[in-house]
Every structure is written in structure tokens, then in C-alpha cells.
Design an enzyme around this catalytic site. Structure first.
Site, short mmCIF file in Angstrom:
data_model
loop_
_atom_site.label_atom_id
_atom_site.label_comp_id
_atom_site.label_asym_id
_atom_site.label_seq_id
_atom_site.Cartn_x
_atom_site.Cartn_y
_atom_site.Cartn_z
N HIS A 54 -68.74 116.35 -56.89
CA HIS A 54 -67.46 116.98 -57.21
C HIS A 54 -67.76 118.37 -57.79
CE1 HIS A 54 -63.01 115.96 -57.93
NE2 HIS A 54 -63.14 117.24 -58.22
N ASN B 109 -56.96 114.47 -50.43
CA ASN B 109 -56.36 115.06 -51.63
C ASN B 109 -55.24 115.99 -51.15
OD1 ASN B 109 -58.34 113.80 -53.07
ND2 ASN B 109 -59.29 115.67 -53.85
N GLU C 135 -63.49 117.52 -51.57
CA GLU C 135 -62.92 118.81 -51.16
C GLU C 135 -63.97 119.85 -50.78
OE1 GLU C 135 -60.11 120.25 -54.04
OE2 GLU C 135 -58.87 118.45 -53.93
N TYR D 82 -51.62 118.17 -52.55
CA TYR D 82 -50.77 118.59 -53.66
C TYR D 82 -49.53 119.35 -53.23
CZ TYR D 82 -54.57 117.46 -56.90
OH TYR D 82 -55.52 116.79 -57.63
N ARG E 145 -61.27 106.31 -59.90
CA ARG E 145 -62.11 107.23 -59.14
C ARG E 145 -62.72 108.26 -60.10
NH1 ARG E 145 -60.68 112.46 -56.00
NH2 ARG E 145 -62.72 112.87 -55.15
N GLU F 64 -56.25 111.96 -54.39
CA GLU F 64 -55.69 112.81 -55.45
C GLU F 64 -54.29 113.24 -55.04
OE1 GLU F 64 -57.85 116.31 -56.77
OE2 GLU F 64 -59.74 115.20 -56.80
#
Ligand SMILES: *[C@@H]1O[C@H](CO)[C@@H](O)[C@H](O)[C@H]1NC(C)=O
Ligand SMILES: *[C@@H]1O[C@H](CO)[C@@H](O)[C@H](O)[C@H]1NC(C)=O
Ligand SMILES: *[C@@H]1O[C@H](CO)[C@@H](O)[C@H](O)[C@H]1NC(C)=O
Ligand SMILES: *[C@@H]1O[C@H](CO)[C@@H](O)[C@H](O)[C@H]1NC(C)=O
Length: 561
Positions: free
Chosen positions: A152, A343, A204, A345, A106, A412
Site C-alpha cells: 500500500h 476502490n 491502487e 470514491y 483489510r 474501499e
């Protein structure tokens, strides 16, 4: 591997023994053995501004991140001018993926590298087109499928200057930014779509909207905290829908690919049972802001609309700060995702309307929530990144229930450590992170029947970490940013990830799974080892044993790399 790196690798072992202070719950955190579905996609990710460098070669136009970095706004005044120099070194990047056995990659295309001003009518940078063609061809030649992000964060600076970027404030043309993004998407489908079958429109949008147009610390640095983020998000959603329909109408039949969007979200867990509604509200304002229109019904979540209407009353405004979509817009937005890109985290602990922004600096006045973290959650190098593996399973379950069981691509997930000397080459904490998080993703897939189709490690390389510059490292490969040739070195985590991909999970009885079993308690730091029938000492010994297993693996790898 040069001797200096080799010794820093050995010294890294000492650092790897740094205690990881996690809480361990015997049932919730237990290792699940088994494998992902056969067609599961393992990938790693990067983004143009974070790795390419070559910020001003041929006709590339400046992006809003070039502008911000050149104003010295980044930690240590770092810039992405050279970054990992992937513009020149992309064959090496592809070779690293090949070495790891990855079949997908990606990456993102830089809009101003294709259209220097952002507008096709002002000219196309043919060198930019050549670069992405060469990268894509190199990937295909190595049996690696490209997954391409169109945006991005590196908006052409000219579009910010002409139209306020995603504020879309052209005096007469109310759709200009949607149309221009559509033109850019069409050009990419036309030129690369014969080989690219996975398209992600935006990465995002929460960050671009909230930090770029609300808080204004991220590019394009537009500080309008009451309304900027809502206006930008509104235009990003419309731009996404435009790009989706262009693919649907003009390319899908011939190219047969898929188009989605990548949304980021922290899982929100209630601090006490009384905070349950607040935690849900937190997730709706974060993920639902974009996911509800695109994957549900073309409109913002109900709780967002009612909350913002109440805020408007309290603030004496006649209209909500949250804009409204027209009925036609709702129809065109709804259902514009062939897959759900996620994504993720970290997790936060959410408290309902607890206090004031002064009492809690993390208090969000629009959502009426405070956020924090539990004292036993370990933290990565990034101040916001607490390691809470079970959070991803909860979030995946939420997406399944809330958005009609979509196919989810984790686009991600990863962990940072510090830029320090000696370099952290034995990155055990990153190995632990990937181990624990992918196991939770496997639980979502195999136990909760969530349709998770892909897992993407962030990141292939250490790179330009936005406002933190090169001070936070997320890479599976180490990059020496003082070395003009930007040599890449595999970290221990790349060896681990290669084994994970080869095993497609944690199959019963494999050598890899035995290694993971040895590491499991170390990674979760079970001082309450007796719960599991181990003594604290035994858990220490097993983790040391695992480290000694990892070292020969690492050395063997560096010899062949
Ligand atoms: C585990 O965590 C506790 C407290 O959370 C800490 O005191 C201890 O040193 C940690 N042990 C290991 C082996 O990481
Ligand atoms: C590009 O930027 C670099 C600094 O990063 C500078 O040294 C170089 O002269 C610039 N090249 C062009 C063609 O403007
Ligand atoms: C549009 O936004 C930009 C950036 O904030 C601003 O400089 C410009 O004056 C705005 N134009 C209009 C017509 O509002
Ligand atoms: C708005 O701008 C876009 C992009 O330049 C253009 O394609 C479109 O025709 C314009 N619409 C109007 C109503 O002028």
C-alpha cells in the site's frame, strides 16, 4: 466519553444541517429495499503508513513515504511517524471492529517493516513479523478475518535507491523488482498464510504509477510525466503476476486462500452524448490499464495501444511510450486474479478532445479528454471527491461486462470531512454517503446480477491522508492527533454502519430501513420534493426527525463504547 467530546458531538448536529446540494432522480436514486446475499462480506480498511506510526522502531527500514514526509512535503508538515499509533494500539482497533460487528478487516503490511532494505538477504526484522502475527491473532481471536494488502505504497527506500523502485532499472537484472516483490510475498504467505485467506498484492497501482513515477508529487517523487508512469505500471503488473504464481504454485494447495489486486477507478460519465467514446477511453486508460492485462488477456486495452501509437507518431518517436509485454509475459499475466478488488470514491464528467491543457487544467493529453464535475454534485472535504452514488453501480456493471463477470470485492469506498473544531462527530454527510453508495452496490448485486461479494468502508479510523496529512478525515472513528494517547471516539457513522452490517442491507419493514427511509430525501436533498409527493417542508421535517433519532442512538453508543 469526556464532556468536551460530548459537546462537540452536539454542536456537530448544527454542522450536519449544512445543505447537501445533490441532484435527485426519482427512479435512478430510489431506495432499494432488500438484503445482500447471505455470505456478503462487510469490512473496513486501513493502510500501514496511514495508521501504524512506530516508523523507526527496532529494525524497520524507511519507506519512500517516510522520506517524503520527513522532507516536509505534506500539508502542515505532517508525518506518519506516530499516526494513529496502531503499532501499539492494535488491540483497541480490533475492539472497535468487534463493537461494530465487523467480521473482516483489510489492512496492509509494511514491506520495510518486514525486510528493512526490501531484500530478504539483507535481513528480516523479527519484531515486524511479531507485530503482524500479534495483529492477525488478535483478529482471529475476535472472529474477524484478515484481508491483507502486501503493498500500500510504502516501498522500502533502499529499493528506490538501488533499482529506481518500480522503474526496475538494474543494469543487468531485468526482473529484479518483480523477483524481490515475489520474495516478499512468499515470506508473507509462509509466515501468515495459515491464517490469512485473502491477499491483495497491490493497492491502487494507478496512484503509485501516475502520481509516484509520472507526476512525482507522491512518493517516491519521480517526475517523468511522459514515461515514468507507464514503466512503473508495467513492472507492477509483472510483480503482481509473479506474486500470484508463487501463491498458486507453492501455497494454494495447502492454504486454500485467494489472491487478487485492488484497482481504483473513478466512473467517467460523458458530458454530452458526443463524449461517449471519450468517457469509455477515460475508463480504459484508468481501470483497463491494469484490469485488461490481469483479468482479460495479458495485454493493455486496444484503445490504449492505438492511442499511444498515434501519440508516438505525432511526437516523432520510434516506439510507443506504452511498453509491450512479450508473449510469455502475456501468458503469465492473464488470469492472475481470483477476485477483482475495486476502490471507488467518485465520478467525473468527461469531455472529448475539447481544448488544450491551458484552457482546461484537467485536460489529459494522453487520453485526449477533459474532466470536470456537474454543478449539482456535492463535494466532500477532499478536492477530488464529488458524491455521485449512481456512479458505482455503472462501474460495477462495466466490470461485469468487460472482464467476464468476475467476483468483485469493493475494497474501499468512503467520504472525507475537514479537520475542524468542534470535531464532526455527528457525521451525517458520511452516513448519507454510506447509505446511498451501499444502496447502489445492492442494486448492482440484486438487480444487475453483478457478483459483488464484499463492501469495505474506508476507513476504520481517521488517519494520515497522504499529502493532505491529518487535514482530511475519512474515519468511522475520530482520532485526536494532538492527544499523545491517540484516543479513538466513535462517530455517528460507526453506529449507522453497525446497523447496516447487522441488517445486511435494507430489509423491508426493519426499524433500520424505516430510519433510512426518513433520511433518504435529506441525503439526496430533494428540493424537487413534489416529484415524490412531498413538500420541501416535509422533507426538511423528516430529516430533522431523523437527526433526533440519531442523537439518542449516538449517545447510547458512546455510553457503551
Ligand atoms: C438543496 O439544494 C439546493 C440547490 O442545489 C439548495 O439551494 C438547498 O439549500 C438545498 N436544500 C437542502 C435541504 O439541503
Ligand atoms: C524515532 O523517531 C523519533 C521521532 O519520530 C525520535 O524521537 C526517536 O529518537 C527515533 N528513535 C530511534 C530509535 O531512532
Ligand atoms: C535508476 O533510477 C534511479 C531513480 O530515478 C536513478 O537515480 C538511477 O540513476 C537509475 N539508474 C539507472 C541505471 O538508470
Ligand atoms: C535478479 O535479482 C533477483 C533478486 O535478487 C534474483 O533472485 C535473481 O536471481 C536475479 N536474476 C538474475 C538473472 O541475476
Amino acid at each position: 466519553m469526556e464532556p468536551r467530546k460530548f459537546f462537540s458531538l452536539l454542536l456537530g448536529v448544527t454542522l450536519a444541517l449544512t445543505p447537501i446540494n445533490g441532484a435527485y432522480d426519482k427512479e435512478r436514486d430510489a431506495l432499494l429495499k432488500g438484503t445482500f446475499p447471505q455470505d456478503f462480506i462487510w469490512s473496513s480498511a486501513t493502510a500501514a503508513y496511514q495508521i501504524e506510526g512506530a516508523w523507526n522502531v527496532s529494525d524497520k527500514g524507511p519507506s519512500v513515504w517516510d522520506t517524503l514526509a520527513h522532507q516536509g512535503r505534506v500539508y502542515n508538515q505532517d508525518t506518519g511517524d506516530v499516526a494513529c499509533d496502531s503499532y501499539h494500539k492494535y488491540p483497541e482497533d480490533v475492539a472497535l471492529m468487534k463493537q461494530m460487528g465487523l467480521k473482516y478487516y483489510r489492512f496492509s503490511i509494511s514491506w520495510p517493516r518486514i525486510f528493512p532494505t526490501g531484500e530478504q538477504q539483507d535481513g528480516v526484522n523479527q519484531d515486524g513479523v511479531r507485530y503482524y502475527n500479534a495483529l492477525i491473532n488478535e483478529l482471529i481471536a475476535n472472529d474477524i478475518q484478515p484481508m491483507v494488502t502486501l503493498f500500500h505504497w510504502d516501498l522500502p527506500q533502499v529499493l528506490q535507491d538501488r533499482y529506481g523502485g518500480f522503474l526496475n532499472n538494474h543494469t543487468t537484472n531485468t526482473t529484479v523488482i518483480h523477483d524481490l516483490f515475489g520474495d516478499y510475498a512468499r515470506f508473507c504467505y509462509q509466515n501468515f498464510g495459515d491464517r490469512v485467506k485473502y491477499w491483495i498484492t497491490f493497492n491502487e497501482p494507478w496512484i503509485t504509477s501516475w502520481l509516484g513515477y509520472g507526476v512525482g508529487n507522491f512518493a517516491p517523487q519521480h517526475n517523468e510525466p511522459a514515461e515514468g508512469q507507464y514503466k512503473a505500471a508495467h513492472n507492477i503488473i509483472l510483480s503482481h503476476a509473479k506474486a500470484y504464481h508463487i501463491y498458486d504454485d507453492e501455497f494454494r494447495a495447502a492454504q486454500g486462500g485467494q489472491v487478487g489486486i485492488t484497482l481504483n477507478c473513478d466512473w467517467g460519465t460523458p458530458k454530452t452524448p458526443a463524449d461517449a467514446d471519450a468517457a469509455l477511453r477515460y475508463v480504459q486508460f484508468f481501470l483497463g490499464w491494469f484490469a485488461h492485462p490481469i483479468y482479460k488477456n495479458g495485454d493493455y486495452p486496444e484503445v490504449m495501444k492505438t492511442t499511444m501509437a498515434r501519440k508516438a507518431q505525432e511526437e516523432g518517436r520510434t516506439t510507443s511510450r506504452l511498453p509491450e509485454f512479450t508473449p510469455e509475459q502475456k501468458l503469465s499475466i492473464s488470469g492472475t486474479g481470483d477476485f477483482f478488488g475495486l476502490n471507488h470514491y467518485t465520478t467525473v464528467e468527461v469531455t472529448d478532445a475539447c481544448c488544450t491543457p491551458i484552457e482546461n487544467p484537467n485536460y489529459d493529453t494522453d487520453k485526449d479528454v477533459g474532466t470536470g464535475h456537474a454543478p449539482d454534485w456535492p463535494r466532500a472535504a477532499s478536492s477530488w471527491l464529488y458524491v455521485v452514488p449512481w456512479g458505482i453501480r455503472n462501474l460495477l456493471g462495466f466490470i461485469k461486462e468487460e472482464y467476464g463477470d468476475p467476483e468483485i470485492y469493493v475494497t474501499e469506498n468512503g467520504r472525507s470531512d475537514h479537520d475542524q473544531d468542534p470535531a464532526i462527530m455527528m457525521d451525517m454527510e458520511r452516513i448519507c454517503y454510506y447509505m446511498m453508495y451501499t444502496n447502489e452496490v445492492m442494486k448492482a448485486s440484486n438487480m444487475d446480477n453483478v457478483k459483488v461479494k464484499a463492501y469495505t468502508a474506508w476507513s476504520l479510523l481517521d488517519n494520515f491522508e497522504w499529502l493532505s496529512g491529518y487535514s482530511e478525515r475519512f474515519g468511522l472513528h475520530y482520532v485526536d492527533f494532538n492527544d499523545p494517547t491517540r484516543t479513538r471516539y466513535p462517530k455517528a457513522s460507526s453506529v449507522f454502519f453497525k446497523q447496516l452490517v447487522r441488517n445486511n442491507g435494507y430489509p423491508e419493514g426493519s426499524e433500520f430501513t424505516k430510519y433510512v427511509e426518513n433520511m433518504w430525501y435529506f441525503c439526496h436533498n430533494t428540493t424537487e420534493a413534489e416529484v415524490n409527493g412531498y413538500t420541501g417542508g416535509a422533507s426538511q421535517i423528516s430529516s430533522l426527525f431523523s437527526l433526533f433519532l440519531a442523537i439518542p442512538m449516538m449517545i447510547a453508543y458512546s455510553l457503551i463504547a
